[in-house]
Scaffold this motif. Structure first.
Motif, PDB file in Angstrom:
ATOM      1  N   MET A   1      -3.643  68.103 -10.318  1.00 51.93           N
ATOM      2  CA  MET A   1      -5.003  68.019 -10.528  1.00 51.93           C
ATOM      3  C   MET A   1      -6.135  67.033 -11.034  1.00 51.93           C
ATOM      4  O   MET A   1      -6.105  67.390 -11.373  1.00 51.93           O
ATOM      5  N   ALA A   2      -6.808  66.991  -9.939  1.00 48.82           N
ATOM      6  CA  ALA A   2      -8.232  66.213 -11.076  1.00 48.82           C
ATOM      7  C   ALA A   2      -8.914  66.907 -11.382  1.00 48.82           C
ATOM      8  O   ALA A   2      -9.715  66.516 -12.143  1.00 48.82           O
ATOM      9  N   ALA A   3      -9.550  68.049 -11.280  1.00 44.69           N
ATOM     10  CA  ALA A   3     -10.566  68.339 -12.186  1.00 44.69           C
ATOM     11  C   ALA A   3     -10.511  69.903 -11.802  1.00 44.69           C
ATOM     12  O   ALA A   3      -9.735  71.012 -11.084  1.00 44.69           O
ATOM     13  N   VAL A   4     -10.776  70.650 -13.060  1.00 46.23           N
ATOM     14  CA  VAL A   4     -11.264  72.601 -12.702  1.00 46.23           C
ATOM     15  C   VAL A   4     -12.402  72.530 -12.982  1.00 46.23           C
ATOM     16  O   VAL A   4     -13.084  72.157 -13.795  1.00 46.23           O
ATOM     17  N   SER A   5     -13.776  73.522 -12.424  1.00 50.14           N
ATOM     18  CA  SER A   5     -14.968  74.041 -12.867  1.00 50.14           C
ATOM     19  C   SER A   5     -14.830  74.969 -12.499  1.00 50.14           C
ATOM     20  O   SER A   5     -13.948  76.157 -11.784  1.00 50.14           O
ATOM     21  N   ARG A   6     -15.910  75.539 -13.052  1.00 52.48           N
ATOM     22  CA  ARG A   6     -16.203  77.868 -12.668  1.00 52.48           C
ATOM     23  C   ARG A   6     -18.022  77.353 -13.359  1.00 52.48           C
ATOM     24  O   ARG A   6     -18.436  76.515 -13.965  1.00 52.48           O
ATOM     25  N   ASP A   7     -18.346  78.287 -13.150  1.00 51.88           N
ATOM     26  CA  ASP A   7     -20.168  78.676 -13.578  1.00 51.88           C
ATOM     27  C   ASP A   7     -20.495  80.459 -13.598  1.00 51.88           C
ATOM     28  O   ASP A   7     -19.688  80.857 -12.610  1.00 51.88           O
ATOM     29  N   ALA A   8     -20.523  80.867 -14.641  1.00 52.25           N
ATOM     30  CA  ALA A   8     -21.221  82.611 -14.924  1.00 52.25           C
ATOM     31  C   ALA A   8     -21.861  82.909 -14.300  1.00 52.25           C
ATOM     32  O   ALA A   8     -22.219  84.091 -13.210  1.00 52.25           O
ATOM     33  N   ALA A   9     -23.081  81.636 -13.062  1.00 50.02           N
ATOM     34  CA  ALA A   9     -24.167  82.058 -12.426  1.00 50.02           C
ATOM     35  C   ALA A   9     -23.764  81.521 -11.211  1.00 50.02           C
ATOM     36  O   ALA A   9     -23.357  80.849 -10.906  1.00 50.02           O
ATOM     37  N   HIS A  10     -24.425  82.224 -10.440  1.00 44.13           N
ATOM     38  CA  HIS A  10     -24.162  82.093  -9.299  1.00 44.13           C
ATOM     39  C   HIS A  10     -25.132  80.990  -8.624  1.00 44.13           C
ATOM     40  O   HIS A  10     -26.411  81.095  -8.267  1.00 44.13           O
ATOM     41  N   ARG A  11     -24.381  79.938  -8.217  1.00 45.35           N
ATOM     42  CA  ARG A  11     -25.255  78.581  -7.748  1.00 45.35           C
ATOM     43  C   ARG A  11     -24.253  77.709  -6.902  1.00 45.35           C
ATOM     44  O   ARG A  11     -23.771  78.539  -7.328  1.00 45.35           O
ATOM     45  N   PHE A  12     -25.079  76.560  -6.581  1.00 38.81           N
ATOM     46  CA  PHE A  12     -24.335  75.830  -5.228  1.00 38.81           C
ATOM     47  C   PHE A  12     -22.869  75.281  -6.140  1.00 38.81           C
ATOM     48  O   PHE A  12     -21.997  75.124  -5.709  1.00 38.81           O
ATOM     49  N   SER A  13     -23.134  75.079  -6.873  1.00 38.93           N
ATOM     50  CA  SER A  13     -22.163  73.928  -8.079  1.00 38.93           C
ATOM     51  C   SER A  13     -21.595  74.441  -8.916  1.00 38.93           C
ATOM     52  O   SER A  13     -22.340  75.382  -9.689  1.00 38.93           O
ATOM     53  N   LYS A  14     -20.365  73.815  -9.763  1.00 40.19           N
ATOM     54  CA  LYS A  14     -19.697  74.557 -10.639  1.00 40.19           C
ATOM     55  C   LYS A  14     -19.393  73.845 -12.034  1.00 40.19           C
ATOM     56  O   LYS A  14     -20.410  71.944 -11.619  1.00 40.19           O
ATOM     57  N   HIS A  15     -19.283  73.621 -12.489  1.00 40.90           N
ATOM     58  CA  HIS A  15     -19.444  72.101 -13.325  1.00 40.90           C
ATOM     59  C   HIS A  15     -17.932  72.793 -14.159  1.00 40.90           C
ATOM     60  O   HIS A  15     -16.972  73.487 -14.335  1.00 40.90           O
ATOM     61  N   PRO A  16     -17.452  71.504 -13.937  1.00 36.57           N
ATOM     62  CA  PRO A  16     -16.289  70.677 -14.364  1.00 36.57           C
ATOM     63  C   PRO A  16     -16.048  71.067 -15.939  1.00 36.57           C
ATOM     64  O   PRO A  16     -16.906  70.631 -16.631  1.00 36.57           O
ATOM     65  N   VAL A  17     -15.263  71.575 -16.648  1.00 34.53           N
ATOM     66  CA  VAL A  17     -14.457  72.331 -17.801  1.00 34.53           C
ATOM     67  C   VAL A  17     -13.091  71.678 -17.836  1.00 34.53           C
ATOM     68  O   VAL A  17     -12.287  71.248 -17.241  1.00 34.53           O
TER      69      VAL A  17
END
Length: 176
Positions: A1-17
């Motif tokens: 895998m190249a990246a994993v992301s998540r976001d606790a809010a309903h936004r279009f983009s997620k944050h890489p973690v």
């Protein structure tokens, strides 16, 4: 895998973690789309009790590379995906394919992401690059696949992806 992301809010983009925890039957821990019932706002408005078949969003890194070649510079997580894979032709896999992610996590593909106008709000013109028409007039979606979590586990960039095709007749992915 190249990246994993998540976001606790309903936004279009997620944050890489650095890692995400996939939770069986729920999705990505601490992500707005996790839950046993549908979490996407448009679908909640129709029927909030329908099962969540969109717990995890996966996109092939090759899509981002192809988009970059035509002028769309998109970073991991910006299209709302939780998992950015490398070297797996996600779009051609049949429904019910299981993907082993990392050491323990397993997800099962449920369908294709059906991108909406938010993608053009993010980058004007991008929708026509990820949704098109085949020669026969059918809609071709290229914005990734959706899955449910079968087995919990931690997933990190650099982890392997193992593909397990379903037994029996293969059914093509359709929008979910």
């Amino acid at each position: 895998m190249a990246a994993v992301s998540r976001d606790a809010a309903h936004r279009f983009s997620k944050h890489p973690v650095v890692q995400v925890r996939l939770v069986a039957g729920l999705g990505v821990q601490d992500d707005a789309h996790a839950g046993p019932t549908v979490q996407h706002r448009s679908r909640v408005a129709v029927d909030p009790l329908q099962p969540n078949l969109r717990q995890v969003h996966l996109i092939p890194a090759e899509l981002l590379s192809g988009l970059a070649a035509i002028g769309y510079d998109i970073a991991p997580g910006q299209l709302g995906e939780n998992v950015l894979t490398i070297g797996v032709d996600l779009m051609c896999l049949p429904r019910a394919t299981r993907l082993g992610l990392g050491e323990h996590a397993v997800v099962e593909l449920t369908g294709l992401r059906n991108p909406c106008r938010q993608i053009d709000e993010f980058r004007p013109g991008l929708l026509r690059e990820v949704v098109g028409r085949a020669a026969d007039g059918s809609v071709v979606r290229r914005a990734g696949v959706m899955a449910v979590v079968i087995t919990s586990g931690i997933v990190r960039p650099g982890d392997a992806v193992a593909v397990q095709l379903p037994t029996g007749p293969h059914v093509a992915l359709d929008r979910v």
